[in-house]
Write a protein that holds these residues in place. Structure first.
Motif, PDB file in Angstrom:
ATOM      1  N   UNK A 290     -29.360  23.386-117.375  1.00 34.86           N
ATOM      2  CA  UNK A 290     -28.587  22.918-116.470  1.00 34.86           C
ATOM      3  C   UNK A 290     -27.348  24.061-116.614  1.00 34.86           C
ATOM      4  N   UNK A 291     -26.824  24.675-115.635  1.00 35.22           N
ATOM      5  CA  UNK A 291     -25.626  25.421-115.538  1.00 35.22           C
ATOM      6  C   UNK A 291     -24.461  24.838-114.683  1.00 35.22           C
ATOM      7  N   UNK A 292     -23.308  24.572-115.677  1.00 30.00           N
ATOM      8  CA  UNK A 292     -22.111  24.134-114.976  1.00 30.00           C
ATOM      9  C   UNK A 292     -20.955  25.302-114.872  1.00 30.00           C
ATOM     10  N   UNK A 293     -20.176  24.989-113.743  1.00 23.92           N
ATOM     11  CA  UNK A 293     -19.305  26.232-113.445  1.00 23.92           C
ATOM     12  C   UNK A 293     -18.110  25.526-113.239  1.00 23.92           C
TER      13      UNK A 293
ATOM     14  N   UNK B 145     -10.146  32.412-113.286  1.00 30.64           N
ATOM     15  CA  UNK B 145     -11.104  32.604-114.422  1.00 30.64           C
ATOM     16  C   UNK B 145     -12.365  31.531-114.202  1.00 30.64           C
ATOM     17  N   UNK B 146     -13.424  32.280-114.041  1.00 34.21           N
ATOM     18  CA  UNK B 146     -14.782  31.288-113.911  1.00 34.21           C
ATOM     19  C   UNK B 146     -15.449  31.122-115.056  1.00 34.21           C
ATOM     20  N   UNK B 147     -15.675  30.141-115.393  1.00 37.83           N
ATOM     21  CA  UNK B 147     -16.482  29.822-116.757  1.00 37.83           C
ATOM     22  C   UNK B 147     -17.709  29.075-116.492  1.00 37.83           C
ATOM     23  N   UNK B 148     -18.849  29.622-116.982  1.00 37.44           N
ATOM     24  CA  UNK B 148     -20.006  28.870-116.855  1.00 37.44           C
ATOM     25  C   UNK B 148     -20.566  28.334-118.236  1.00 37.44           C
ATOM     26  N   UNK B 149     -21.408  27.201-118.394  1.00 39.39           N
ATOM     27  CA  UNK B 149     -21.660  26.572-119.491  1.00 39.39           C
ATOM     28  C   UNK B 149     -23.136  26.196-119.368  1.00 39.39           C
TER      29      UNK B 149
ATOM     30  N   UNK C  24     -33.405  20.727-124.529  1.00 44.07           N
ATOM     31  CA  UNK C  24     -34.043  21.099-125.590  1.00 44.07           C
ATOM     32  C   UNK C  24     -33.168  21.706-126.720  1.00 44.07           C
ATOM     33  N   UNK C  25     -33.766  21.847-127.871  1.00 46.09           N
ATOM     34  CA  UNK C  25     -33.107  22.453-129.038  1.00 46.09           C
ATOM     35  C   UNK C  25     -32.917  24.015-128.727  1.00 46.09           C
ATOM     36  N   UNK C  26     -31.755  24.116-129.463  1.00 44.69           N
ATOM     37  CA  UNK C  26     -31.453  25.830-129.286  1.00 44.69           C
ATOM     38  C   UNK C  26     -30.017  25.971-128.535  1.00 44.69           C
ATOM     39  N   UNK C  27     -29.778  27.224-128.690  1.00 43.65           N
ATOM     40  CA  UNK C  27     -28.675  27.684-127.664  1.00 43.65           C
ATOM     41  C   UNK C  27     -29.011  28.849-126.805  1.00 43.65           C
ATOM     42  N   UNK C  28     -28.830  28.927-125.559  1.00 35.90           N
ATOM     43  CA  UNK C  28     -29.227  29.630-124.586  1.00 35.90           C
ATOM     44  C   UNK C  28     -28.695  31.105-124.650  1.00 35.90           C
ATOM     45  N   UNK C  29     -29.224  32.015-124.516  1.00 34.75           N
ATOM     46  CA  UNK C  29     -28.548  33.273-124.562  1.00 34.75           C
ATOM     47  C   UNK C  29     -28.669  34.041-123.297  1.00 34.75           C
TER      48      UNK C  29
ATOM     49  N   UNK D 242     -21.905  29.731-123.293  1.00 34.86           N
ATOM     50  CA  UNK D 242     -20.604  29.788-122.562  1.00 34.86           C
ATOM     51  C   UNK D 242     -20.248  31.218-122.230  1.00 34.86           C
ATOM     52  N   UNK D 243     -19.693  31.496-120.942  1.00 33.45           N
ATOM     53  CA  UNK D 243     -19.462  32.919-120.484  1.00 33.45           C
ATOM     54  C   UNK D 243     -18.263  32.663-119.607  1.00 33.45           C
TER      55      UNK D 243
END
Length: 193
Positions: A6-9, A23-27, A32-37, A58-59
Motif C-alpha cells: 500500500x502506498x501512502x502519499x 515536499x511530497x513523501x511516499x510511504x 508481508x515481511x521485509x522492506x520494499x525497495x 519511504x522517499x
C-alpha cells in the motif's frame, strides 16, 4: 511470491503559498515481511513528474513552482522482486501569496514644474516568492495630482508627473493583485516647494 503493498502519499505544507516548494513523501507499506525497495514516481497535474528512491520504505521529493490552484498527485511504487507495485494519491492546494506595497518619490522635495517619479514596489510576503504582475493605481492628492494606472513589471510600477502644484501631496499606491498574488497598498507624502 511477491507481497502486495500500500502506498501512502503526503504533501507538506498543504496548502502551500505561491512560490513555496512542496515536499511530497511516499510511504510504501508491505503486506508481508521485509522492506520494499525501488522507486516511486510522483505525477503532479499541472506540475513536474518526479522520481524518488525508497530508503527504509519511504522517499521524499520537492516540487517547486506550482501555480495557484488544486494539483492532484499520483504516486506509483515500481515494485521489486519481493513486493508488488501500488499507487497512492493526494491533492496539493496552492493559494495566492500575500504582498506588501511601498511607494517613494524622487526627488523629494521637488520644485514647481520639476519632473517627479513615483516608484511603487510590490514584495511577496514569505513564504511566498516570485515577481508580481498586474496594475498599480497611484492616487496623488493635491493640486496637479489625480488617479493614474500603471503596469507592474517584475514587482515594480513607476509614474512620472510634472504637474504637481506647490504644497504637500499624499500618495497612495494600490496594487490590484494577479492570479498568484493578493492586493496590497502603500502610502507616502511628497512635497513641492
Amino acid at each position: 511470491m511477491a507481497s502486495p503493498t500500500i502506498t501512502l502519499v503526503t504533501a507538506t505544507p498543504n496548502p502551500a503559498t505561491f512560490g513555496q516548494s512542496v515536499t511530497l513523501t511516499a510511504t510504501v507499506i508491505p503486506l508481508g515481511a521485509g522492506t520494499p525497495t525501488g522507486t516511486v514516481t510522483f505525477t503532479i497535474t499541472g506540475g513536474p513528474t518526479l522520481t524518488g528512491t525508497l530508503s527504509g520504505g519511504t522517499t521524499s521529493v520537492t516540487a517547486p513552482g506550482l501555480s495557484v490552484g488544486i494539483h492532484p498527485v499520483v504516486a506509483v511504487y515500481s515494485g521489486d522482486t519481493n513486493f508488488l507495485s501500488s499507487t497512492g494519491t493526494t491533492l496539493i492546494a496552492v493559494i495566492q501569496a500575500a504582498t506588501t506595497t511601498s511607494v517613494v518619490s524622487s526627488p523629494d522635495p521637488s520644485t514647481l514644474g520639476q519632473s517627479v517619479t513615483f516608484t511603487a514596489t510590490v514584495t511577496p510576503v514569505a513564504p511566498g516568492a516570485g515577481a508580481p504582475t498586474g496594475v498599480m493605481t497611484f492616487v496623488i492628492g493635491g493640486s496637479g495630482g489625480g488617479v493614474f494606472t500603471q503596469p507592474v513589471t517584475a514587482g515594480v510600477a513607476t509614474l512620472t508627473l510634472t504637474t504637481l502644484g506647490v504644497g504637500t501631496h499624499p500618495v497612495i499606491a494600490i496594487y490590484g493583485g494577479d492570479t498568484s498574488f493578493l492586493p496590497s497598498s502603500g502610502t507616502d507624502t511628497h512635497t513641492v516647494t
